[in-house]
Enzyme design. Structure first.
Site, short mmCIF file in Angstrom:
data_model
loop_
_atom_site.label_atom_id
_atom_site.label_comp_id
_atom_site.label_asym_id
_atom_site.label_seq_id
_atom_site.Cartn_x
_atom_site.Cartn_y
_atom_site.Cartn_z
N LYS A 84 4.87 26.34 22.02
CA LYS A 84 5.38 25.06 21.81
C LYS A 84 4.73 24.12 22.32
O LYS A 84 4.21 23.03 21.65
CB LYS A 84 6.77 24.90 22.16
CG LYS A 84 7.83 25.78 21.59
CD LYS A 84 9.32 25.88 22.33
CE LYS A 84 10.27 26.86 21.42
NZ LYS A 84 11.56 27.06 22.24
N ASP A 107 16.46 20.33 20.33
CA ASP A 107 17.10 21.68 19.79
C ASP A 107 18.15 21.93 18.91
O ASP A 107 18.38 22.60 18.20
CB ASP A 107 17.00 22.59 21.14
CG ASP A 107 16.22 23.41 21.44
OD1 ASP A 107 15.40 24.09 20.63
OD2 ASP A 107 15.83 23.60 22.81
N GLN A 137 14.12 25.77 27.65
CA GLN A 137 14.12 27.13 26.87
C GLN A 137 15.18 28.23 27.47
O GLN A 137 15.58 28.21 28.70
CB GLN A 137 12.63 27.95 27.27
CG GLN A 137 12.40 29.04 26.53
CD GLN A 137 12.04 28.87 25.16
OE1 GLN A 137 11.87 27.82 24.45
NE2 GLN A 137 12.42 29.91 24.39
N1 GUN Z 1 15.21 30.63 23.15
C1 GUN Z 1 15.00 31.17 21.82
N2 GUN Z 1 14.97 30.29 20.89
C2 GUN Z 1 15.14 29.13 21.24
C3 GUN Z 1 15.13 27.96 20.86
O1 GUN Z 1 15.07 27.48 19.72
N3 GUN Z 1 15.13 26.78 21.73
C4 GUN Z 1 15.47 27.07 23.05
N4 GUN Z 1 15.44 26.08 23.93
N5 GUN Z 1 15.46 28.26 23.67
C5 GUN Z 1 15.21 29.21 22.73
#
Ligand code: GUN
Length: 279
Positions: free
Chosen positions: A52, A119, A96
């Site tokens: 990311k 998100d 995350q």
């Molecule tokens: N863990 C797995 N997928 C995601 C996501 O799209 N966003 C976040 N914050 N955590 C994740």
């Protein structure tokens, strides 16, 4: 044999669109910034967060990183989020998941300001999505919609079957397909006659977290099949929830794993970040 939906190419196109938008914003003195929080030592999460941050760099979105130890308390994490909510130089906040067991994930999701919820997990953001109000869309399901649209798949009036009902993928996926005027059925572990229901689908989206669960017996000839799963098999190869080798000869269009839905999640996160500054 099905045509392949190239998630890598489509996500690249989106990243380039975001890059152009960010350059335009920079020209106006606006610098989008994403705060990325990682708590603990989960190796998969560390890889996702690294990807990311790299993608932010590519598009010119600034990222600030908070890598916190496993023993971080819920109060400490809430206090960081409070600080970031109030920081005008931060447009998006991503924490995350999964978080260590002693932290209540729901409390963290609710603490992130809906204005910075890139998100799309906050209940207010989810509510807006359901009633069709403008707001951030959750990245993976929004990425699936983009894959379909950019591959020329018309959702309007089509039989759409979503297998899986998680808060992050299955449920919002069904809502977004409904917003596009699909006729949507959501299936899950208690669904009766799963094969028959899946076989009705013009568009089948699979997010159940079971390697190669969906084979050719679940798929109508010519259907579009979207595989959200990702697993590492005993042979160390990546595979999805769909048995690609069995389904590809039956499907009209299909996403591969890797290189299908996966890269779209990050692309849509970047899109949300770039859009967060202009509302
Ligand atoms: N863990 C797995 N997928 C995601 C996501 O799209 N966003 C976040 N914050 N955590 C994740």
């Amino acid at each position: 044999m099905a045509n392949i939906i190239d998630g890598k190419a489509i996500s690249q196109a989106i990243k380039d669109e975001v890059k152009a938008k960010v350059a335009d914003l920079n020209g106006k003195g606006i610098y989008p910034c994403l705060a990325v929080i990682l708590v603990g030592n989960d190796p998969a999460s560390a890889v996702y967060v690294g990807n990311k941050k790299k993608a932010c760099e590519y598009t010119g979105i600034k990222s600030v990183s908070y890598e916190l130890p496993e023993e971080t308390t819920q109060e400490e994490l809430l206090s960081l989020i409070d600080k970031l909510n109030k920081d005008d130089s931060v447009n998006g906040i991503l924490c995350q998941l999964p978080l260590p067991g002693h932290i209540v994930e729901d409390a963290i999701i609710r603490a992130i300001s809906p204005l910075k919820d890139v998100d799309g997990f906050h209940p207010e953001t989810v509510g807006k999505m359901v009633i069709g109000e403008k707001g951030f869309l959750p990245c993976t399901p929004a990425g699936v919609i983009e894959l379909l649209k950019r591959s020329g798949v018309d959702i309007n009036g089509k039989e759409c079957v979503v297998v899986g009902r998680s808060n992050i993928v299955g449920k919002p996926m069904s809502i977004l397909l409904l917003r596009e005027n699909g006729t949507v059925t959501t299936c899950h572990s208690r669904t009766k006659n799963l094969k028959e229901v899946c076989k009705r689908a013009d568009i089948l989206v699979v997010a159940i977290g079971k390697p190669k669960f969906i084979d050719d017996e679940y798929v109508k000839e010519g259907a579009t099949v979207i595989d959200v799963g990702i697993h590492r098999g005993a042979d160390n190869k990546l595979c999805g929830d769909v048995d690609y080798d069995k389904v590809a000869p039956v499907a009209g269009l299909i996403t591969p794993v890797p290189g299908g839905v996966g890269p779209m999640t990050i692309a849509m996160l970047l899109k949300n970040c770039a859009e967060s500054v202009t509302g």
